[in-house]
Design a protein around this motif. Sequence first.
Motif, PDB file in Angstrom:
ATOM      1  N   LEU A  18       0.844  -1.198   0.000  1.00  0.00           N
ATOM      2  CA  LEU A  18       0.000   0.000   0.000  1.00  0.00           C
ATOM      3  C   LEU A  18       0.882   1.251   0.000  1.00  0.00           C
ATOM      4  O   LEU A  18       0.621   2.215  -0.726  1.00  0.00           O
ATOM      5  N   LEU A  19       1.940   1.228   0.798  1.00  0.00           N
ATOM      6  CA  LEU A  19       2.832   2.395   0.854  1.00  0.00           C
ATOM      7  C   LEU A  19       3.476   2.643  -0.512  1.00  0.00           C
ATOM      8  O   LEU A  19       3.603   3.786  -0.957  1.00  0.00           O
ATOM      9  N   ASP A  20       3.879   1.578  -1.182  1.00  0.00           N
ATOM     10  CA  ASP A  20       4.475   1.726  -2.512  1.00  0.00           C
ATOM     11  C   ASP A  20       3.492   2.362  -3.489  1.00  0.00           C
ATOM     12  O   ASP A  20       3.820   3.289  -4.224  1.00  0.00           O
ATOM     13  N   LEU A  40       0.819   4.154  -2.855  1.00  0.00           N
ATOM     14  CA  LEU A  40       0.472   5.538  -2.516  1.00  0.00           C
ATOM     15  C   LEU A  40       1.635   6.488  -2.786  1.00  0.00           C
ATOM     16  O   LEU A  40       1.450   7.580  -3.325  1.00  0.00           O
ATOM     17  N   GLY A  41       2.844   6.056  -2.395  1.00  0.00           N
ATOM     18  CA  GLY A  41       4.009   6.914  -2.605  1.00  0.00           C
ATOM     19  C   GLY A  41       4.202   7.206  -4.079  1.00  0.00           C
ATOM     20  O   GLY A  41       4.421   8.346  -4.498  1.00  0.00           O
ATOM     21  N   VAL A  72       1.197   9.490  -5.436  1.00  0.00           N
ATOM     22  CA  VAL A  72       1.218  10.892  -5.016  1.00  0.00           C
ATOM     23  C   VAL A  72       2.373  11.655  -5.666  1.00  0.00           C
ATOM     24  O   VAL A  72       2.207  12.792  -6.110  1.00  0.00           O
ATOM     25  N   ALA A  73       3.534  11.019  -5.754  1.00  0.00           N
ATOM     26  CA  ALA A  73       4.676  11.697  -6.380  1.00  0.00           C
ATOM     27  C   ALA A  73       4.332  12.071  -7.822  1.00  0.00           C
ATOM     28  O   ALA A  73       4.630  13.174  -8.291  1.00  0.00           O
ATOM     29  N   ASN A  74       3.676  11.174  -8.519  1.00  0.00           N
ATOM     30  CA  ASN A  74       3.333  11.453  -9.914  1.00  0.00           C
ATOM     31  C   ASN A  74       2.210  12.479 -10.052  1.00  0.00           C
ATOM     32  O   ASN A  74       2.266  13.358 -10.914  1.00  0.00           O
TER      33      ASN A  74
END
Lengths: 357, 391
Positions: B283-285, B287-288, B291-293
């Motif tokens: 999930l962290l991967d 979301l990270g 959001v960065a994109n």
Amino acid sequence: MTTTHTADALVTETVERLLTDLSTQGEIEHAESTGWSSTVWAALAEVGFPWVGIDGAKGGSGGTLYDLAAILDAIGRHAAPVPVAETAMVGGWMLAEAGLDLPAGPVAVAETTGARVVDGRLVLDAPVAFARHADRIVTLMPVGPDGIHLVSLRPDQVTIVPGYNLAGEARDTVVVDAPANDWETSQISDDLSLSAPWNSIRHRGSLSRSIMAAGALASMAQLTVDYTNDRRQFGKSVASFQAVQIHLVTVAQCAVRAKMAADVAVRAFARGGSLHEIAAARVVVDDAITIGTRAAHQAHGAMGVTREYPLHQLTRRLWSWRQEWGTTKQWRRELGSTVVERGADELFALVTEHPQP
Amino acid sequence: MIEFEPVDLTTEERRLQVEVIEFLEQELPHGTYRPGLGFSAEKDPAFSRKLGERGWLGMALPTEYGGHDRSAVDRFIVAEQLLRWGAPVGHHWVADRQSGPVIAKFGTEEQKRTFLPRICSGELSFCIGMSEPDSGSDLASLSTRAVRDGDGWVVSGTKIWTTMAHEHDYVIALTRTTPIEESGDKRNGLTQFIIDLASPGLTATPIPFIDNSADFCEVVFDDVYVPADRVLGEVGQGWAQNTSELAYERGGPDRWLSSYLLVEELLRRDGASDTDARPSPELLDLLGNAVANYWVLHHLSLSVARDIDRGGAPAIESSLVKEMGTRFEQDVVTAVLAYLDEAPNTLDSSVFGHLLMTAALTQPSFTVRGGTNEVLRSVAAKGLRPSGSSR
Ligand SMILES: Cc1cc2nc3c(=O)[nH]c(=O)nc-3n(C[C@H](O)[C@H](O)[C@H](O)COP(=O)(O)OP(=O)(O)OC[C@H]3O[C@@H](n4cnc5c(N)ncnc54)[C@H](O)[C@@H]3O)c2cc1C
């Protein structure tokens, strides 16, 4: 409009001129025998660039983070093998902030919170960029009962085991010979936890890599356009083939994404904003490196993988920088954790909020 | 090389951001409506009229025609928040994004007075009449004909993929007024018309979409009479006008936010902080990465809007952004599907389930509508010039 977010034109022009003249393909190649370019370093040091962004009253050259970003961007664009990020962005800045001596030469930083003892000697547990060329090697270490210290080591206090990254830049292993009571240290103020100063340093280091990588990607995009326009096959320039144009567009997209990410992260950081932009920039930049270098090499054919043609001087640096000051995976998960902490209602704010001028 | 300047928002622009969020929280509280995917969300003329009352439609159009003389950036800010909300924007989206600006740019005084105030109020809805059965990417090869007839024109031919033609009020149709044999170049001899979709002889038939919805249509013009005063711009200049219309159509937030709500709803579902369980690394991967994109696309796309306000013509830039933005929209769907342990189910009526099903089925269209990614790359490649040559 405010102009607080731009670099001094004199800095931008000077660094561009110096690096165009000195960070040539031949010099960069030559630098791989020693792990750095003393010529380029000397020229930059003469005008004070390795200490830009460090308070003049504390021994630095003064100037803003935007000035420093312009210098690092140029270092990336010209693939210059010099420890300016290490000195200005991280190590020298740490010394100045802690009130320790800023040496005349480069400062190297151990990207580590720890060290291990091997045969009774202390080995810093991560490679140190340009350690062998540095006047001081700095790191953070728990010392004694009173918490975290900034440690500044002189070359005569360490043994260096040479190493190189993929770009032939010095990435050395440092073994500390001097006993702890001989180290020059400064206690980090008590109210900071162990992670806080480290966190700030880690973010500075990572931001420096994003800025440099964005610069290198910009050069790589232009080089690829130039080469494919020159190179002719089937009676026309290969850039006229639609399949090759896809590569050109891909590299250009990677370059503009990385540049925007680095620019916005610099603004956020310079304005004292939150740190998540730095994490986001690394996720964007690292992805741009992976995709962009692949497309650039493909568009160059065999020429791209020779030592005679300069593409490799950019791509080997990009591949190295992608894994310094934290990995993509760490930054991605860190950003993911911030997202989870802020929660679903705040997700879009993370995307759209701007660093306040 | 192509450059995008980062944008700082002014105090007024930040305030606008907040106003739109407050408006949406009040008008469309969570759970009271069915959020949609980007600009293909539901249509709700009453909601469009409320936006019109707030002054958030036709924002960049002149005040004398009901507009608000505001900037492309202001419009961007409003559009971005509406898309994030999954708000029912289907009624006004095309009119606000491109038909209004094109009429303002090329229309006659009478056309501006007739159409623009009612676009700005959210009353009138428009369609894009470009594609034809035999002319997709090669739009200039189109064959729908308009022939002079007394004072007016008679249009015959077929348009296709015309979104909402069965429900909307007008279509801006690109037609051939001089046969290719006479015009020499296929891009010459084209003319735009503003055509009432209720005109006699015009039939709009929905074409069932992959998720069984019915939005885009085949539009048959069987000798449809169009009055002379409904020529848009100059006879024969349709290609250039249409190209400028495409600039409005590309590069905006609707080209990277189509699957955004999937991520937000996933976070709402799996990222709940009231559970002790730590969020999974997967999930962290996800979301990270997402959001960065989104973050960088927001800044790139906003930079295009600012450039327009400064008088730039960022056709190359908007093609670059649309091409990567729409690919990213698809990547998000792929990532969410790969993350989940369960397959989408067409009977799942939860907000997340419905969005997921719709996104899983319709995502191929993200990189086709508004010009395919292949065509966009060709456009963008023209802006990539060797060093030393000027742009
Ligand atoms: C959901 C949706 C809504 C739409 N709404 C509207 C609307 O409201 N109004 C309207 O006018 N149109 C609308 N369209 C149509 C859209 O503009 C066209 O689908 C698009 O322009 C591509 O045309 P095509 O589908 O005929 O594909 P084609 O042109 O037939 O393309 C097929 C494939 O060939 C490739 N190709 C074609 N030419 C080239 C080339 N020169 N170089 C490289 N590759 C090429 C394409 O990229 C594609 O992969 C809509 C489409 C969709 C999916």
